[in-house]
Scaffold this active site. Structure first.
Site, PDB file in Angstrom:
ATOM      1  N   ASP A  52       0.848  -1.188   0.000  1.00  0.00           N
ATOM      2  CA  ASP A  52       0.000   0.000   0.000  1.00  0.00           C
ATOM      3  C   ASP A  52       0.889   1.245   0.000  1.00  0.00           C
ATOM      4  OD1 ASP A  52       0.991   0.030   2.655  1.00  0.00           O
ATOM      5  OD2 ASP A  52      -0.832  -0.891   3.417  1.00  0.00           O
TER       6      ASP A  52
ATOM      7  N   ASP B 297       1.394   4.808   1.813  1.00  0.00           N
ATOM      8  CA  ASP B 297       0.989   5.603   2.973  1.00  0.00           C
ATOM      9  C   ASP B 297       1.510   7.032   2.822  1.00  0.00           C
ATOM     10  OD1 ASP B 297      -0.107   3.310   4.520  1.00  0.00           O
ATOM     11  OD2 ASP B 297       1.967   2.629   4.412  1.00  0.00           O
TER      12      ASP B 297
ATOM     13  N   ASP C  46       8.808   3.082  13.343  1.00  0.00           N
ATOM     14  CA  ASP C  46       9.311   1.889  14.035  1.00  0.00           C
ATOM     15  C   ASP C  46      10.738   1.507  13.648  1.00  0.00           C
ATOM     16  OD1 ASP C  46       8.410   1.141  11.506  1.00  0.00           O
ATOM     17  OD2 ASP C  46       7.388  -0.673  12.172  1.00  0.00           O
TER      18      ASP C  46
HETATM   19  P1  ATP Z   1       3.573  -2.989   4.686  1.00  0.00           P
HETATM   20  O1  ATP Z   1       2.483  -2.010   4.307  1.00  0.00           O
HETATM   21  O2  ATP Z   1       4.343  -3.525   3.551  1.00  0.00           O
HETATM   22  O3  ATP Z   1       3.115  -4.040   5.643  1.00  0.00           O
HETATM   23  P2  ATP Z   1       4.628  -0.677   6.035  1.00  0.00           P
HETATM   24  O4  ATP Z   1       6.006  -0.411   6.554  1.00  0.00           O
HETATM   25  O5  ATP Z   1       4.097   0.265   5.010  1.00  0.00           O
HETATM   26  O6  ATP Z   1       4.657  -2.171   5.506  1.00  0.00           O
HETATM   27  P3  ATP Z   1       2.255  -0.054   7.533  1.00  0.00           P
HETATM   28  O7  ATP Z   1       1.590  -0.881   8.585  1.00  0.00           O
HETATM   29  O8  ATP Z   1       1.538   0.192   6.261  1.00  0.00           O
HETATM   30  O9  ATP Z   1       3.662  -0.754   7.260  1.00  0.00           O
HETATM   31  O10 ATP Z   1       2.659   1.321   8.216  1.00  0.00           O
HETATM   32  C1  ATP Z   1       3.147   2.420   7.480  1.00  0.00           C
HETATM   33  C2  ATP Z   1       4.297   3.079   8.209  1.00  0.00           C
HETATM   34  O11 ATP Z   1       3.855   3.572   9.467  1.00  0.00           O
HETATM   35  C3  ATP Z   1       5.455   2.155   8.541  1.00  0.00           C
HETATM   36  O12 ATP Z   1       6.351   2.049   7.464  1.00  0.00           O
HETATM   37  C4  ATP Z   1       6.085   2.834   9.740  1.00  0.00           C
HETATM   38  O13 ATP Z   1       6.887   3.910   9.344  1.00  0.00           O
HETATM   39  C5  ATP Z   1       4.874   3.416  10.455  1.00  0.00           C
HETATM   40  N1  ATP Z   1       4.343   2.508  11.494  1.00  0.00           N
HETATM   41  C6  ATP Z   1       3.363   1.585  11.369  1.00  0.00           C
HETATM   42  N2  ATP Z   1       3.116   0.961  12.527  1.00  0.00           N
HETATM   43  C7  ATP Z   1       3.951   1.518  13.442  1.00  0.00           C
HETATM   44  C8  ATP Z   1       4.153   1.319  14.844  1.00  0.00           C
HETATM   45  N3  ATP Z   1       3.466   0.420  15.529  1.00  0.00           N
HETATM   46  N4  ATP Z   1       5.098   2.109  15.438  1.00  0.00           N
HETATM   47  C9  ATP Z   1       5.799   3.025  14.747  1.00  0.00           C
HETATM   48  N5  ATP Z   1       5.646   3.248  13.441  1.00  0.00           N
HETATM   49  C10 ATP Z   1       4.734   2.516  12.784  1.00  0.00           C
HETATM   50 MG    MG Z   2       2.185   0.262   4.234  1.00  0.00          MG
END
Ligand code: ATP
Ligand code: MG
Length: 434
Positions: free
Chosen positions: A53, A55, A147
């Site tokens: 996705d 963001d 994170d």
């Molecule tokens: P994917 O979408 O491929 O699972 P992602 O890294 O984009 O991986 P998301 O859950 O979509 O993960 O979250 C988007 C962003 O928000 C992350 O890349 C991170 O920077 C931040 N993030 C998400 N969850 C947390 C958390 N629990 N603590 C700190 N930052 C977070």
């Molecule tokens: Mg994501």
């Protein structure tokens, strides 16, 4: 120190980005808000993978984001964000977060930047758990709230520059998974980050968790019991419905974390001599996702809990001398209750799971009327797939699956023939047993 990586170096083309995400980012930028694509999408594009996705992170507060779009909903109390809908797609827009203030339990944050709305501001429990993470700040502060270093890159869609504040690019190149800041504090603030580390390790093959993160992670895992069952269920789905289910399962076992999500399954595995049912189901799930086929969480949950339900059912039949179907229902109620304490399964999934399991009792049926009713059942397809899986991994001997494969496409005459052959075989088996 901020490093700006121009497009000529990172080589991500604008065409690789999601059109809706670009349009939302441009709208916010034009309205005067600093806005970037952020997180996993940049990480995955740099690694040559298709992002799950896109963001967005912005200086606009949630209400300000809402005012820019017709179809926008604000969600989340703990972590408030905007869901902007465009067609079928939903894009998550998060406001830059500031560093946590040391606020006592249940106090409201009145610092500048704290959202004045009821649900907002910073709230930290006595043991460091962030109950509310809604204090807004600058992009420099936001970086430190993310994170992992590899998830903290910001792409400006107008200039196509990537902004790297914390040496994220070297970590991506070195295949290193590293928590930003002190891992112990960051895991305490939000224990779900432990699961995220494990999930990215499973997803990003060949990546290594750095030592400080790894050590803190093992100590922090028990804190997961403070996370709500609803949030744990969401995390569970991310492990198993994003194309790396098999690797995720193995990593959860290796990190000793399975029992925080699937305690019944973890307990079963302590004494089981095979995990073939799980492996086969997870391979099938990954294969289906790879070709964009639908996967229902209910099917997977039904798989995870099945071996224990089956054992329990047999135990009840033997000890209490009750019929198989009643014993199954008793076992199902007991195990779903147990699982719900850890990950609350939404009612619609729990109902579907029950129907899949009950079908396992009904599929051996030998009357035309019953078989016709079974095929008409809403959950027939899932129940039939479940039966094939049980045969495939040797839980039951093969035969019934093929029979149903034939039955589904047969003419009524052929169906009668199939049923009569089955009845004869059953009689024969009974005689042989005597
Ligand atoms: P994917 O979408 O491929 O699972 P992602 O890294 O984009 O991986 P998301 O859950 O979509 O993960 O979250 C988007 C962003 O928000 C992350 O890349 C991170 O920077 C931040 N993030 C998400 N969850 C947390 C958390 N629990 N603590 C700190 N930052 C977070
Ligand atoms: Mg994501």
């Amino acid at each position: 120190m901020l490093r700006i990586i121009p497009q000529s170096v990172h080589k991500i083309a604008k065409e690789q980005l999601d059109i809706q995400a670009i349009s939302i980012a441009e709208t916010l930028s034009k309205a005067g808000f600093e806005t970037y694509l952020v997180g996993g999408c940049i990480r995955d594009l740099l690694l040559g993978k298709a992002p799950k996705d896109f963001d967005i992170a912005t200086s606009a507060h949630p209400e300000q984001v809402k005012s820019q779009f017709k179809r926008c909903r604000l969600i989340g109390r703990r972590f408030r964000l905007a869901h902007v809908r465009n067609g079928k797609e939903v894009i998550e827009v998060a406001t830059f977060r500031a560093n946590p203030a040391k606020q006592p339990l249940n106090s409201k944050d009145t610092r500048q930047g704290a959202d004045p709305n009821e649900a907002d501001g910073h709230q930290v429990s006595e043991n460091g758990l962030l109950i509310r993470d809604n204090c807004y700040g600058s992009v420099e502060e936001d970086v430190m709230r993310r994170d992992l270093t590899i998830n903290a890159l910001y792409l400006n869609v107008t200039t196509m520059d990537i902004h790297d504040y914390i040496n994220a690019i070297p970590d991506i190149n070195a295949h290193a998974i590293r928590v930003i800041g002190d891992p112990e504090i960051r895991f305490r603030e939000d224990p779900v980050r432990t699961l995220r580390v494990i999930r990215f390790k499973a997803k990003l093959k060949g990546f290594r968790v750095n030592d400080a993160t790894q050590n803190a992670l093992q100590r922090a895992l028990p804190l997961l019991s403070e996370v709500s069952p609803a949030r744990r269920f969401e995390e569970l789905l991310k492990f198993f419905l994003t194309g790396h289910a098999q690797s995720s399962f193995q990593h959860l076992i290796d990190f000793n974390a399975l029992h925080y999500l699937l305690p019944v399954t973890a307990k079963y595995l302590e004494t089981a001599n095979s995990k073939a049912l799980y492996d086969q189901a997870l391979i099938n799930t990954d294969d289906r996702i790879a070709i964009n086929k639908h996967v229902t969480p209910a099917f997977l949950m039904a798989v995870f809990l099945w071996p224990t339900i089956r054992e329990l059912k047999i135990g009840y039949m033997n000890k209490q001398n009750i019929p198989s179907f009643i014993a199954l229902q008793k076992a199902v109620t007991e195990i779903i209750e147990k699982q719900n304490l850890v990950t609350s399964i939404p009612k619609r999934f729990a109902l579907a799971m029950r129907e899949i399991w009950e079908l396992q009792e009904r599929l051996p049926s030998c009357s035309l009327k019953r078989c016709e009713a079974i095929v008409q059942q809403r959950r027939f397809r899932a129940g039939y797939d479940f039966l094939l899986l049980r045969e495939e991994c040797g839980e039951i001997k093969p035969g019934l699956g093929d029979w149903w494969t034939e039955y589904q496409v047969a003419t009524i005459r052929k169906k009668k023939e199939l049923i009569s052959t089955r009845q004869k075989n059953k009689r024969k088996q009974r005689v042989e047993k005597k």
